[in-house]
Design an enzyme around this catalytic site. Structure first.
Site, PDB file in Angstrom:
ATOM      1  N   ASP A 284      -3.793   4.718  -6.682  1.00 39.80           N
ATOM      2  CA  ASP A 284      -2.544   4.985  -5.973  1.00 39.80           C
ATOM      3  C   ASP A 284      -2.768   4.964  -4.465  1.00 39.80           C
ATOM      4  O   ASP A 284      -3.713   5.559  -3.955  1.00 39.80           O
ATOM      5  CB  ASP A 284      -2.028   6.370  -6.416  1.00 39.80           C
ATOM      6  N   GLU A 326      -2.836  -0.258  -5.675  1.00 38.19           N
ATOM      7  CA  GLU A 326      -1.378  -0.187  -5.473  1.00 38.19           C
ATOM      8  C   GLU A 326      -1.091  -0.229  -3.978  1.00 38.19           C
ATOM      9  O   GLU A 326      -0.819   0.783  -3.345  1.00 38.19           O
ATOM     10  CB  GLU A 326      -0.820   1.091  -6.110  1.00 38.19           C
TER      11      GLU A 326
HETATM   12  C1  GLC Z   1       2.618   5.636  -4.730  1.00 36.44           C
HETATM   13  C2  GLC Z   1       3.502   5.982  -5.918  1.00 36.44           C
HETATM   14  C3  GLC Z   1       4.711   6.722  -5.440  1.00 36.44           C
HETATM   15  C4  GLC Z   1       4.269   7.980  -4.728  1.00 36.44           C
HETATM   16  C5  GLC Z   1       3.262   7.666  -3.627  1.00 36.44           C
HETATM   17  C6  GLC Z   1       2.581   8.902  -3.141  1.00 36.44           C
HETATM   18  O1  GLC Z   1       3.229   4.757  -3.886  1.00 36.44           O
HETATM   19  O2  GLC Z   1       3.845   4.827  -6.602  1.00 36.44           O
HETATM   20  O3  GLC Z   1       5.580   7.026  -6.495  1.00 36.44           O
HETATM   21  O4  GLC Z   1       5.390   8.632  -4.185  1.00 36.44           O
HETATM   22  O5  GLC Z   1       2.232   6.803  -4.070  1.00 36.44           O
HETATM   23  O6  GLC Z   1       1.634   9.331  -4.072  1.00 36.44           O
END
Ligand code: GLC
Length: 653
Positions: A284, A326
């Site tokens: 993440d 991500e």
């Molecule tokens: C990523 C997740 C999102 C979250 C962010 C902070 O982008 O997909 O849902 O709010 O990280 O952890």
């Protein structure tokens, strides 16, 4: 990388101390360790070489990698070997994913094994379980504020139930994807609690400051991620009288990776997840893991070095686990998460095709494919051996973060074009009669930026059509849903659908009544599944039936057509008609022409489009409609229905 005799001797000593059978059963592991150790050391020293604890922590990191391997159950080691035998297993056309919230989908982990036949029926064989580790209710950001990385949130169930589910999934040849929330912890994590209590050692796990001197300087260059609900990047902590860096929500404390202890702890958590049997680890928000004053604190070179280091450690300890970065950032920056230079294809195995996802929505709103095409020269640079997660919707918003030049290239004004898109999807401004039913997310009055929330079905017009009771519009919105899904299923990469989209769930506005959610309209597109409603997937004539059965068919076609596997085998067709997006997939002796009409009118495509890549087929078999089309003369046209598409395989007769 230079060979370092001392290093090799030292690491062999550690391995023997840790009872690694270097010449016997652990030999494959030992060989991996030795062949990667120079790279691991090099990457580690690049980041932490100057740190006072550099040497002792390096040894501790090696021991972490070894103990990760030692805790790996033999069934997982065998699975690693099987994956290695397949080559790059995740390039396969046979993978098909779904992201879901365990509680909103099935209630809890215990109920998940009972849902496996549903996935099998649909054809889904990779499950991304949205965060399930402990996270304080009401301050959880959908589970992305973790207070214990190793304890399953009690309302979901237990670790044993998770492992049981994974084993059941593996028996059905399914794959598991989980998140590691690398950038931050919840303010209720024990490290944060100890920092609040004034323990210096734990305050060093975070970015903490006595006054606003440095926070103010950081804030000058750091954008706001959630400008409406959590403006600024620091939060005052009264317990210890310090400011702590909180890039996302005020309850998500950014971890300080300049401290090698933090790296070691999080590596240990990563290997813990690997040993739960995770096949794809979703990292993440990796773009944020390194901070430096005077920068936006995103996509910094050190963030890439850390990811490369993680990749090498995982490749040694748990080689079957792929990494997904991500990084939802500018197109050129996303590409860097696959690795660059001598680390090309040696960083993240997967990245989200966020640019293309947003561009699909751009095409749907504008009926024009040119901005999408202007971005492809960046997207096509993805290195061989890595792959995309392709998606139309996920739990997050849709950001229109592609570059201005991509819009300008088509003669449009970037500001006006984005304004049109935002108004179209939130049916605001002059777009009040738009069929889409979404909302703006995180509008920033300072910059004018905003992202878009809304479910696939609502953004495709289904919510409005059902509300109006307009059958023609219902059918057209279903057609749009399928167009969007098909476009992303055949593109190359692993498609991940968002739960509920497989049968057309529209927005759910009940989040507005819940205090822990009402400030975040992304909850409108995170449905609670009603299994009564889901039964309609077997009732011909229902919307659920139409969407589910067609989605199922698209998935089964994807799995049948090897040409769809990701061998960097995609070429865009010449844009003979700006409303039609067309790409050619070719592999060995198979070809597949995928053509999609993004406009609300029939679109004409010269038959020459199917010849200019050197094909002389007389007929095209459309796998979607199961009909053959005779290839016409160059001055004749294939006519594609509004929002229609074809998946053509050239045939001789
Ligand atoms: C990523 C997740 C999102 C979250 C962010 C902070 O982008 O997909 O849902 O709010 O990280 O952890």
């Amino acid at each position: 990388m230079t060979f370092d005799q001392n290093l090799h001797e030292n690491v062999t000593r550690i391995a023997l101390e840790e009872k690694i059978d270097t010449t016997g059963k652990d030999n494959p592991f030992y060989v991996r360790l030795m062949s990667d150790i120079d790279t691991i050391s090099h990457l580690y020293r690049e980041i932490y070489g100057q740190h006072q604890l550099a040497d002792s922590l390096f040894e501790s990191i090696i021991r972490t990698v070894i103990s990760g391997y030692k805790s790996r159950e033999s069934a997982l080691i065998q699975r690693d070997e099987e994956k290695a035998d397949q080559g790059t297993w995740f390039l396969s056309n046979e993978l098909m994913g779904m992201s879901l919230y365990v509680d909103r989908f099935a209630g809890d982990l215990k109920s998940m094994p009972g849902k496996l036949p549903y996935f099998e029926e649909l054809g889904v064989n990779l499950l991304h379980l949205m965060p399930i580790f402990e996270s304080p209710e009401g301050e959880s950001d959908g589970g992305y504020a973790v207070s214990d990385f190793r304890k399953v949130e009690s309302r979901f169930g237990s670790l044993e139930e998770l492992i049981y589910l994974r084993k059941q999934m593996q028996e059905k040849s399914m794959y598991l994807m989980l998140d590691i929330v690398l950038n931050h912890t919840s303010h209720r994590h024990k490290w944060a609690e100890k920092a609040k209590a004034g323990i210096k050692e734990y305050q060093d796990y975070f970015y903490m400051y006595d006054d606003r001197w440095l926070p103010n300087q950081f804030d000058e260059k750091m954008p706001d991620i959630f400008p409406e609900s959590s403006p600024g990047n620091f939060t005052w902590i009264p317990e210890c009288k310090k400011w702590v860096m909180t890039v996302f929500h005020h309850y998500q404390w950014d971890l300080n990776y300049t401290n090698p202890v933090v790296f070691r702890e999080m590596l240990d958590n990563i290997l813990f997840y690997a040993n739960l049997g995770v096949d794809v680890l979703r990292i993440d928000a990796p773009a944020f893991i390194w901070k430096q004053l005077g920068t936006s604190c995103q996509n910094l070179p050190q963030a890439h070095t850390l990811l490369r280091l993680i990749k090498r450690c995982v490749a040694v300890s748990a080689p079957g686990m792929a990494l997904l970065g991500e990084a939802i950032v500018a197109p050129r920056e996303i590409m860097k998460y696959f690795g660059t230079g001598s680390f090309t294809a040696k960083e993240c195995d997967f990245a989200y095709n966020a640019t293309h996802m947003a561009l699909q929505w751009d095409m749907l709103a504008s009926g024009d494919t040119r901005v999408m095409l202007a971005a492809q020269h960046e997207i096509l640079q993805k290195p061989y051996g890595t792959t995309w997660i392709n998606y139309t919707r996920c739990h997050d918003d849709i950001g229109l973060g592609y570059d201005d030049y991509m819009i300008e290239h088509t003669g449009k004004n970037p500001y006006e074009h984005r304004k049109f898109l935002k108004e179209y999807f939130s049916y605001a401004g002059s777009q009040w009669d738009s069929p889409a039913r979404g909302a703006l997310f995180s509008s920033n009055p300072k910059t004018g930026d905003a992202r878009i929330s809304g479910s696939l079905a609502s953004l495709c017009g289904l919510e409005k059509a059902v509300w109006d009771g307009n059958v023609a519009e219902i059918n057209q919105s279903i057609q749009k849903i399928l167009l969007m899904q098909a476009h992303s299923f055949f593109l190359g990469g692993v498609p991940i659908i968002f739960y509920g989209d497989e049968l057309g769930y529209t927005n759910d506005y009940s989040y507005q009544e819940e205090p822990g959610k009402s400030y975040d309209n992304r909850w409108m597109h995170r449905p609670v599944i009603s299994w009564e409603k889901n039964k309609r997937i077997h009732e011909p004539g229902s919307i659920e039936y139409a969407v589910f059965q067609s989605t199922r068919k698209l998935i089964s076609l994807r799995k049948k057509l090897k040409v769809v596997s990701d061998h960097k085998n995609l070429s865009w067709l010449t844009p003979h008609n700006i409303h039609i997006a067309g790409y050619l997939r070719s592999y060995e002796d198979q070809k597949l022409y995928c053509v999609f009409n993004f406009s609300n009118k029939p679109a004409y495509l010269t038959w020459y489009a199917f010849k200019e890549h050197g094909d002389f087929a007389l007929q095209l078999f459309d796998h979607w409609t199961e009909q053959s089309f005779k290839v016409g003369h160059d001055n004749e046209y294939l006519i594609i229905d509004p929002y229609g598409f074809h998946l053509f395989e050239p045939t001789k007769s």
